[in-house]
Scaffold this active site. Sequence first.
Site, short mmCIF file in Angstrom:
data_model
loop_
_atom_site.label_atom_id
_atom_site.label_comp_id
_atom_site.label_asym_id
_atom_site.label_seq_id
_atom_site.Cartn_x
_atom_site.Cartn_y
_atom_site.Cartn_z
N HIS A 37 15.82 -118.73 34.87
CA HIS A 37 15.98 -118.02 36.00
C HIS A 37 16.08 -118.88 37.24
O HIS A 37 16.25 -120.21 37.29
CB HIS A 37 14.13 -117.60 36.00
CG HIS A 37 13.49 -116.61 37.15
ND1 HIS A 37 13.67 -117.10 38.52
CD2 HIS A 37 13.88 -115.44 37.38
CE1 HIS A 37 13.73 -115.77 39.29
NE2 HIS A 37 13.04 -115.10 38.86
N GLU A 93 20.52 -112.00 37.98
CA GLU A 93 19.52 -112.11 38.75
C GLU A 93 20.10 -112.13 40.12
O GLU A 93 20.34 -113.69 39.91
CB GLU A 93 18.35 -112.48 38.38
CG GLU A 93 17.10 -112.41 37.65
CD GLU A 93 15.83 -111.69 38.02
OE1 GLU A 93 15.74 -112.56 38.67
OE2 GLU A 93 15.66 -111.80 37.16
P1 13P Z 1 11.73 -110.09 42.67
O1 13P Z 1 11.51 -108.80 42.18
O2 13P Z 1 10.48 -110.53 43.83
O3 13P Z 1 13.10 -109.82 43.70
O4 13P Z 1 11.80 -110.69 42.10
C1 13P Z 1 12.85 -110.50 40.97
C2 13P Z 1 12.51 -111.62 40.01
O5 13P Z 1 13.13 -113.05 40.56
C3 13P Z 1 12.87 -111.47 38.95
O6 13P Z 1 12.13 -112.36 37.74
#
Ligand code: 13P
Length: 251
Positions: free
Chosen positions: A95, A167
């Site tokens: 992540h 992401e």
């Molecule tokens: P948000 O949906 O708060 O932008 O976070 C995304 C995330 O990091 C999911 O792992």
Amino acid sequence: MRRPFLAGNWKMNLDRRSALDLVNQVRAAADRRADVDVAVFPSYVYLDEVARALAGSRVRLGAQDMCHEDSGAFTGAVSAARLTPVGCESDSLGHPARRHGFGARAQLVGAKVRKALEAGIDPILCVGETIEEREDGRTEEVVKRQLVAGLASVSAAEMSKVTIAYEPVWAIGTGLTATSEQAGAVHDYLRGVLAGLFDEAVANATRIQYGGSVKPSNVSELMAVDSIDGALVGGASLDGDSFTAIIEFQN
Ligand code: 13P
């Protein structure tokens, strides 16, 4: 056909009571929506209790990271061997919060993916560029490097256990969502890289989630993109009504 996969990453949020309340709502929503896969990723300390609250439900349980080693003097770390007995079936690895906040390098993420698969834990491998990398035109180079290193020791057969999450760092927790065109372009690119690493069949079968400010108001548009197979949701997964609306997106 890739089944939609909607996951809630609770990050370092929710106390015990609110976690257990939320899980009941998620469970009910998942029962109503049998055509999608649903998972939640609580804090380590609540995994055991959340697993019990989810017993017999369709909701899968995941952890938010894990150590690349089985056991030993790794103060503060949690291994796959500790996660599986409490019912953990998945784990988000690489992540951006771990890569950028805690210095997890791409090769280390690959070692964690290997450990997860050996332990019977289905990894979600996260990749994504920063705003500087995007503005420098380096998005593809960055996500490719992260993907290749993350999957370095994964076989084609094992890919059925792996989910990828795109992401973009600039869209996480900022309210800024990648447009469906921006996300779709990176998802298509990642699928092409998967085809090169494995083959077309693996590339077509692998689910790629999008994560970054997904909310009830934008989930349907994102999910309408052919190459977007689900969402990894942060902020909007912390509220039962909003995560329910995401699980019940219109398609
Ligand atoms: P948000 O949906 O708060 O932008 O976070 C995304 C995330 O990091 C999911 O792992």
